[in-house]
Design a protein around this motif. Structure first.
Motif, PDB file in Angstrom:
ATOM      1  N   ARG A  15       6.028  -5.818 -17.240  1.00  0.00           N
ATOM      2  CA  ARG A  15       7.086  -6.104 -18.213  1.00  0.00           C
ATOM      3  C   ARG A  15       7.990  -4.903 -18.470  1.00  0.00           C
ATOM      4  NH1 ARG A  15       8.129 -11.248 -18.172  1.00  0.00           N
ATOM      5  NH2 ARG A  15       6.385 -12.597 -18.727  1.00  0.00           N
ATOM      6  N   ILE A 139      11.194  -9.099 -15.824  1.00  0.00           N
ATOM      7  CA  ILE A 139      11.275 -10.562 -15.998  1.00  0.00           C
ATOM      8  C   ILE A 139      10.445 -11.248 -14.921  1.00  0.00           C
ATOM      9  CG2 ILE A 139      12.863 -12.543 -15.970  1.00  0.00           C
ATOM     10  CD1 ILE A 139      15.091 -10.433 -16.770  1.00  0.00           C
ATOM     11  N   ASP A 143       8.940 -17.123 -17.001  1.00  0.00           N
ATOM     12  CA  ASP A 143       9.678 -17.049 -18.269  1.00  0.00           C
ATOM     13  C   ASP A 143      10.737 -18.147 -18.376  1.00  0.00           C
ATOM     14  OD1 ASP A 143       8.207 -14.734 -18.545  1.00  0.00           O
ATOM     15  OD2 ASP A 143       9.884 -13.387 -18.121  1.00  0.00           O
ATOM     16  N   LYS A 149       5.951 -21.326 -19.268  1.00  0.00           N
ATOM     17  CA  LYS A 149       5.563 -20.890 -20.615  1.00  0.00           C
ATOM     18  C   LYS A 149       4.188 -21.446 -20.982  1.00  0.00           C
ATOM     19  CE  LYS A 149      10.371 -20.427 -21.902  1.00  0.00           C
ATOM     20  NZ  LYS A 149      11.537 -21.129 -22.434  1.00  0.00           N
ATOM     21  N   LYS A 152       1.549 -19.367 -19.344  1.00  0.00           N
ATOM     22  CA  LYS A 152       1.281 -18.123 -20.076  1.00  0.00           C
ATOM     23  C   LYS A 152       0.428 -18.396 -21.311  1.00  0.00           C
ATOM     24  CE  LYS A 152       5.695 -16.834 -20.282  1.00  0.00           C
ATOM     25  NZ  LYS A 152       6.883 -16.016 -20.614  1.00  0.00           N
ATOM     26  N   GLU A 158       1.161 -12.445 -21.310  1.00  0.00           N
ATOM     27  CA  GLU A 158       2.594 -12.302 -21.579  1.00  0.00           C
ATOM     28  C   GLU A 158       3.335 -12.158 -20.279  1.00  0.00           C
ATOM     29  OE1 GLU A 158       4.467 -12.333 -24.428  1.00  0.00           O
ATOM     30  OE2 GLU A 158       2.657 -13.033 -25.419  1.00  0.00           O
TER      31      GLU A 158
END
Ligand code: NI
Length: 158
Positions: A15, A139, A143, A149, A152, A158
């Protein structure tokens, strides 16, 4: 050349924003060689340096069978069109989701010797370039979609 470990989703390094390459030296060449070898070994078609734990703006993609393009410090000059297609990532093993990407992308970048070049990628290559450039900014493809999502949330990463 050595196969390096792939950094997986859930590791905070993925990240982070990668820094521009400033020195085009032997160490950079070794990094790119290792990235290529790792990508081939893991059966990927693109890899960013952050995926082997190095926060530098360097990418290798397979643009034709057994033909590779090294992309350092890329800038996207132009995007055209939109295509939705399935995407995966070595850092998110076993998961695929449909992501919208440009049909064509034009970039400016540097090779391992510090020579500037332009490259136009279409379809699958455009997808790959955008996916890898995203990695340089922390990224991930998960995402972008509800499925991603959900993945995750389920995995608690994350
Ligand atoms: Ni990826």
């Amino acid at each position: 050349m050595a196969v390096r470990n792939i950094v997986k989703i859930g590791n905070a390094t993925l990240r982070k924003k990668s820094k521009p390459v400033q020195v085009f030296d032997e160490e950079l060449g070794n990094l790119l060689d290792d990235m290529k070898k790792t990508m081939i070994e893991k059966k990927g078609v693109g890899i960013a340096a952050v995926q082997v734990g190095v926060l530098r703006r360097a990418i290798v993609i397979e643009i034709e069978p057994e033909k590779y393009l090294e992309i350092i410090n890329p800038t996207i000059l132009q995007k055209k069109g939109k295509v939705v297609a399935s995407e995966g990532c070595l850092s998110v093993p076993g998961f695929y989701t449909d992501v919208e990407r440009p049909k064509t992308v034009k970039i400016e970048a540097y090779d391992r010797n510090g020579e500037k070049f332009e490259f136009v990628g279409k379809d699958y290559i455009a997808r790959c370039i955008c996916h890898e450039i995203d990695h340089l900014d922390g990224i991930l493809f998960v995402d972008y979609t509800e499925e991603g999502k959900e993945y995750k949330r389920e995995k608690g990463v994350e």
